[in-house]
Design an enzyme around this catalytic site. Structure first.
Site, PDB file in Angstrom:
ATOM      1  CE  LYS A 120      -2.163   1.385   3.713  1.00  0.00           C
ATOM      2  NZ  LYS A 120      -3.102   1.461   4.859  1.00  0.00           N
ATOM      3  CG  ASP A 138      -7.463   3.782   2.510  1.00  0.00           C
ATOM      4  OD1 ASP A 138      -8.346   3.485   1.680  1.00  0.00           O
ATOM      5  OD2 ASP A 138      -7.405   4.898   3.048  1.00  0.00           O
TER       6      ASP A 138
END
Length: 210
Positions: A120, A138
């Site tokens: 991420k 997220d």
């Protein structure tokens, strides 16, 4: 969600916010990298308050590394998991100095090899700094993608892959920021603001609050 609805969804998001960007405060690729590492399980507001004190003092791999973990902690101890994050930041500074001439690398493998940098975080840096069409999923984006029907799955990686496939190419570069902001401020976890949502008629969510 139908392809035509996906196209209209991003057309509206772009019209409402033509130039979306991260809410993290930074002035260099290195500052963004550190801020994203610090933002894990923390708010952007909290990270920005900490880095507002840190970056005027140290904002390069060399200057932060010189602080050491004990010197860094007082700047970031208002952020959750600050001890492990201090260790990660000092470690990534060391690697940047030794392996990358103190420069943030622009490839996934090198970024993910840095302490504290997962998929991420790498995606955020690749997209925001290096303008690569990546998608950092997220909690906000994962929730929104499943709710709207834009990309449904039980795993983060699968949602990421489906988003990359389903989002029209012309919107891909800014899609991460549109989705995270919409998830953060409109399509919220407990009480989504469907009455304020500009894509409510396109969304597949069954429990709309309108």
């Amino acid at each position: 969600m139908r392809p035509a609805d996906r196209l209209e969804m991003f057309r509206r998001l772009r019209e409402a916010n033509p130039n979306p960007t991260t809410e993290l405060t930074y002035t260099s690729p290195f500052e963004l990298l550190v801020s994203v590492v610090l933002s894990a399980q923390a708010t952007d507001v909290g990270v920005n308050k900490a880095t507002a004190k840190l970056y005027p003092v140290a904002n390069t791999p060399e200057t932060i590394y010189a602080l050491g973990e004990d010197g860094l902690i007082p700047y970031i101890n208002t952020i959750g998991l600050y001890r492990s994050k201090a260790k990660h930041v000092i470690g990534l500074c060391k690697m940047l100095i030794e392996l990358h001439t103190s420069t943030v690398p622009n490839d996934r493998a090198s970024l993910e090899a840095l302490p504290g940098v997962g998929r991420k975080t790498a995606n955020v840096v690749l997209n925001t700094i290096f303008k690569q069409p990546t998608m950092a999923v997220d909690t906000h984006i994962f929730r929104l993608a499943n709710r709207t029907g834009l990309a449904t799955s039980k795993t983060v990686l699968d949602v990421e892959k489906k988003l990359l496939k389903n989002i029209p190419a012309e919107f891909m570069l800014d899609a991460h920021h549109w989705l995270i902001l919409h998830g953060r401020y409109v399509c919220q976890a407990r009480k989504p603001k469907c009455g304020e949502c500009i894509i409510v008629d396109l969304c597949d969510y069954k429990a709309k609050t309108v």
